[in-house]
Every structure is written in C-alpha cells, then in structure tokens.
Design a protein around this motif. Sequence first.
Motif, mmCIF file in Angstrom:
data_model
loop_
_atom_site.group_PDB
_atom_site.id
_atom_site.type_symbol
_atom_site.label_atom_id
_atom_site.label_comp_id
_atom_site.label_asym_id
_atom_site.label_seq_id
_atom_site.Cartn_x
_atom_site.Cartn_y
_atom_site.Cartn_z
ATOM 1 N N ALA A 15 0.845 9.118 12.541
ATOM 2 C CA ALA A 15 0.955 9.751 11.217
ATOM 3 C C ALA A 15 2.381 10.196 10.899
ATOM 4 C CB ALA A 15 0.000 10.941 11.129
ATOM 5 N N THR A 16 3.245 10.253 11.905
ATOM 6 C CA THR A 16 4.632 10.697 11.708
ATOM 7 C C THR A 16 5.605 9.530 11.606
ATOM 8 O OG1 THR A 16 4.872 10.860 14.099
ATOM 9 C CG2 THR A 16 4.260 12.884 12.907
ATOM 10 N N ILE A 17 5.108 8.292 11.510
ATOM 11 C CA ILE A 17 5.985 7.121 11.478
ATOM 12 C C ILE A 17 6.878 7.133 10.242
ATOM 13 C CG2 ILE A 17 4.355 5.604 10.255
ATOM 14 C CD1 ILE A 17 5.296 3.348 12.195
ATOM 15 N N PHE A 18 8.102 6.683 10.428
ATOM 16 C CA PHE A 18 9.012 6.467 9.306
ATOM 17 C C PHE A 18 8.839 5.025 8.850
ATOM 18 C CE2 PHE A 18 10.952 10.251 10.929
ATOM 19 C CZ PHE A 18 11.553 10.840 9.831
ATOM 20 N N THR A 19 8.723 4.829 7.554
ATOM 21 C CA THR A 19 8.534 3.498 6.988
ATOM 22 C C THR A 19 9.369 3.370 5.717
ATOM 23 O OG1 THR A 19 6.855 1.863 6.398
ATOM 24 C CG2 THR A 19 6.489 4.100 5.620
#
Length: 81
Positions: A15-19
């Motif tokens: 849920a904390t991924i950078f995209t």
Amino acid sequence: GATLSVTLTAAGPPATIFTGLGLGAYDAPTCTLFSNAYLTTQAGAAPQLSGTAGAGSYCVVVYDVGNQTGPMTYAVTVSHY
C-alpha cells in the motif's frame, strides 16, 4: 476552463508503493501526457495532480517507475468541476 483534479486513492501491494501518475490529452488510441502533469507518488486522500481544463478528451495513466515486482491494483478519482 474548469478545475480538474486527479487522485490516486489506492495502489498496491504494498500500500506504500510509489508509482507514476500522469494526465494527458486523449486522441484514440494515444494518451499524450502534458508536460508538468505527471509525477511519482504514493496513494493518498488529497489530489496529486490538479489544474484547469476546458472541454476535450483527457486520459489518466498509472505506470510503473521501476519498483513494481508483480501485479498491482489501483484506484483513481477524477473530478472536473
């Protein structure tokens, strides 16, 4: 023009991924991102992109910036008012 905002409300796992998130002009089948209308971000409650836009066809792109290791789901909210 009217106000346009784009919010990446969820992405993952994790849920904390950078995209990548971008806004562009849509001319089937191509989405051409506007300069200064794309960024690397995490999902959140506040719009990550906003500005003014007139009538036209627009597109939103969510893309991998090199840290995605498998399938990812996401949710985007677009407001034009």
